[in-house]
Design a protein around this motif. Structure first.
Motif, short mmCIF file in Angstrom:
data_model
loop_
_atom_site.label_atom_id
_atom_site.label_comp_id
_atom_site.label_asym_id
_atom_site.label_seq_id
_atom_site.Cartn_x
_atom_site.Cartn_y
_atom_site.Cartn_z
N UNK A 1 -0.08 22.40 2.81
CA UNK A 1 0.29 21.43 1.79
C UNK A 1 -0.11 21.90 0.40
N UNK A 2 -1.22 22.64 0.31
CA UNK A 2 -1.68 23.12 -1.00
C UNK A 2 -1.35 24.59 -1.22
N UNK A 3 -0.51 25.13 -0.36
CA UNK A 3 -0.10 26.54 -0.49
C UNK A 3 1.42 26.61 -0.48
N UNK A 4 2.09 26.14 -1.53
CA UNK A 4 3.55 26.05 -1.51
C UNK A 4 4.24 27.40 -1.36
N UNK A 5 3.65 28.47 -1.92
CA UNK A 5 4.27 29.80 -1.79
C UNK A 5 4.24 30.25 -0.33
N UNK A 6 3.10 30.03 0.32
CA UNK A 6 3.00 30.42 1.73
C UNK A 6 3.95 29.59 2.60
N UNK A 7 4.10 28.32 2.28
CA UNK A 7 5.03 27.49 3.04
C UNK A 7 6.46 27.99 2.86
N UNK A 8 6.83 28.37 1.65
CA UNK A 8 8.18 28.89 1.39
C UNK A 8 8.42 30.18 2.16
N UNK A 9 7.42 31.06 2.15
CA UNK A 9 7.56 32.31 2.91
C UNK A 9 7.69 32.05 4.40
N UNK A 10 6.85 31.15 4.92
CA UNK A 10 6.90 30.83 6.35
C UNK A 10 8.25 30.23 6.73
N UNK A 11 8.76 29.37 5.88
CA UNK A 11 10.05 28.77 6.18
C UNK A 11 11.17 29.80 6.15
N UNK A 12 11.15 30.69 5.17
CA UNK A 12 12.19 31.72 5.09
C UNK A 12 12.15 32.62 6.33
N UNK A 13 10.95 32.98 6.76
CA UNK A 13 10.82 33.82 7.96
C UNK A 13 11.25 33.05 9.20
N UNK A 14 10.93 31.75 9.25
CA UNK A 14 11.32 30.95 10.41
C UNK A 14 12.82 30.75 10.50
N UNK A 15 13.47 30.55 9.36
CA UNK A 15 14.92 30.35 9.37
C UNK A 15 15.66 31.61 9.82
N UNK A 16 15.10 32.77 9.53
CA UNK A 16 15.76 34.03 9.91
C UNK A 16 15.40 34.49 11.31
N UNK A 17 14.35 33.93 11.91
CA UNK A 17 13.89 34.40 13.22
C UNK A 17 15.04 34.42 14.22
N UNK A 18 15.14 35.46 15.08
CA UNK A 18 14.20 36.59 15.28
C UNK A 18 14.45 37.78 14.34
N UNK A 19 15.38 37.65 13.41
CA UNK A 19 15.65 38.75 12.49
C UNK A 19 14.57 38.78 11.40
N UNK A 20 14.59 39.85 10.63
CA UNK A 20 13.66 39.95 9.52
C UNK A 20 14.32 39.44 8.24
N UNK A 21 13.51 39.34 7.18
CA UNK A 21 14.00 38.88 5.88
C UNK A 21 13.72 39.99 4.87
N UNK A 22 14.73 40.43 4.11
CA UNK A 22 14.50 41.48 3.11
C UNK A 22 13.45 41.04 2.08
N UNK A 23 12.74 42.02 1.58
CA UNK A 23 11.68 41.72 0.61
C UNK A 23 12.21 41.01 -0.63
N UNK A 24 13.34 41.49 -1.15
CA UNK A 24 13.90 40.87 -2.36
C UNK A 24 14.28 39.42 -2.13
N UNK A 25 14.75 39.10 -0.92
CA UNK A 25 15.08 37.71 -0.61
C UNK A 25 13.83 36.84 -0.60
#
Length: 418
Positions: free
Chosen positions: A244-268
């Motif tokens: 809740x107090x780490x919005x950047x980490x939450x955004x990263x986790x969500x992006x990785x979760x939405x792409x699972x099992x594939x990876x997410x490019x660094x620029x994305x």
């Protein structure tokens, strides 16, 4: 107490404010003022109701301690409905003590219920649950029993205990039918409808799917790795990690979760987490730092592995004792989001209950500063999503709830770790 006052009081107890006003509208004695105030509150004129109740309290005088205490309780309820959450709680506590000392246990219990509803509105669930445990609803009249069960259901809903909430609402419905008060029946029916309304969205590559609250509860109870954008946690196997107090980490986790099992490019990942279109070496360095922090936070639940193009999320198998042996999840990684995503979604969720809120009350409920709440309201007003009426301290904000969706049930508060 004369016959007209008695008849007006009975009309109010039966949910007939117009009948009560027909009997006491032209009277200015203290009991009539109090009944007029309660009638105006039931009709929705809360500002007028508060003035009348205050006049009644002054008119009763110091010798009428019980009557004055009842007026304080009535004013507290008007403040609660008006979402004036900054109303002095000490006055309500003193009134409750006075009523209990003089044997008016029904109104003393009602005052206690108001305190619990206040705690529930500002998200203090533990305190609300502890206070509720001190009340025995058995001797309550039907209307008070219904209100009690609505509080029980409200706590259960926010704890994601849908079966307990459904049982409490069934009891509330029975009590409301015994009370035969139309407004109370409508409140119970609205709460029942919330149980079957979409409470979240499951985001998947093949399309989003709405989930009811019971489905959210079952998902969180499974051994799936759930990235919960509603409550800002990552959970699996009974273990919840708050971001809740780490919005950047939450955004990263969500992006990785939405792409699972594939990876997410660094620029994305950089574009989503840092909200920038112009990527340079400093952003890539910052991404490595944030990914390292995410690995440390999710160490017990998942790994974040580097790939040639970016990063991928790899859920860890939970201990056998935590794995559901009955129905393992079809998808090990699940991403949840609110039914309708909005930058100021928490403010809209609170306003979605149909009541009028002050900016100070919104700040209390959200745990934010009043200036932060005001900026969010101004932004929503500019988009035509909320509207205000009144001036100065009497200014209130309203929003039309999104049809068919729950509102305050999935605000961004941490889930309990059990």
């Amino acid at each position: 107490m004369d016959a007209l006052i008695t008849a007006a009081a009975r009309a109010l107890a039966a949910g007939d404010p117009l009948g009560a006003l027909n009997r006491v509208a032209l009277r200015d004695d203290a009991p009539a003022l109090a009944l007029r105030g309660i009638a105006m509150a039931q009709l929705g004129d809360l500002a007028r109701a508060r003035l009348l109740v205050r006049r009644a309290a002054r008119a009763f005088g110091q010798k009428e301690a019980v009557a004055r205490a009842r007026c304080v309780v009535a004013e507290a309820e008007i403040a609660l409905v008006s979402r004036d959450l900054g109303w002095p709680a000490k006055a309500l506590g003193a009134a409750q003590a006075t009523l209990a000392a003089h044997g008016d246990l029904a109104n003393a219990a009602h005052a206690r219920q108001l305190e619990i509803r206040h705690l529930l509105l500002i998200g203090r669930l533990d305190a609300a649950e502890a206070a509720l445990a001190t009340l025995d609803p058995t001797p309550f009249p039907p209307a008070s029993r219904a209100a009690h069960e609505l509080i029980v259901a409200g706590i259960a809903l926010r704890r994601l205990r849908t079966q307990a909430a459904r049982e409490a609402l069934a009891r509330a419905s029975r009590a409301a039918h015994q009370a035969a008060i139309p407004g109370l029946l409508a409140e119970v029916e609205q709460a029942v409808r919330l149980l079957d309304a979409p409470a979240a969205r499951q985001i998947a590559p093949d399309g989003d799917r709405p989930l009811r609250l019971a489905e959210v509860e079952a998902l969180l109870a499974s051994n799936a790795l759930v990235i919960d954008g509603c409550r800002h946690v990552v959970q699996a196997g009974g273990t919840a990690i708050s971001l809740a107090r780490r919005p950047v980490l939450l955004t990263l986790a969500r992006a990785l979760g939405e792409a699972w099992p594939a990876d997410v490019p660094r620029d994305t990942l950089i574009a989503r987490a840092f909200r920038t279109r112009h990527i340079d070496g400093s952003h890539r360095a910052r991404l490595r730092v944030e990914i390292g922090r995410l690995r440390a936070m999710l160490g017990a639940l998942a790994r974040v592995e580097a790939t040639p193009d970016g990063f991928a999320l790899v859920p860890l198998v939970p201990p056998v004792s935590l794995v559901s042996l009955v129905s393992p999840p079809a998808q090990p990684v699940v991403v949840l989001a609110r039914p309708v995503e909005e930058k100021h979604g928490a403010v809209l969720a609170l306003l979605g209950d149909g009541e009028s809120w002050s900016s100070s009350a919104l700040a209390l409920a959200l745990g934010a500063s009043q200036r932060t709440a005001q900026r969010a309201l101004d932004a929503l007003a500019a988009d035509g999503k909320v509207q205000a009426f009144g001036r100065g301290r009497a200014r209130r904000w309203l929003s039309t709830p999104v049809p068919g969706f729950t509102t305050t049930l999935l605000l961004p508060t941490p889930l309990p770790n059990h």
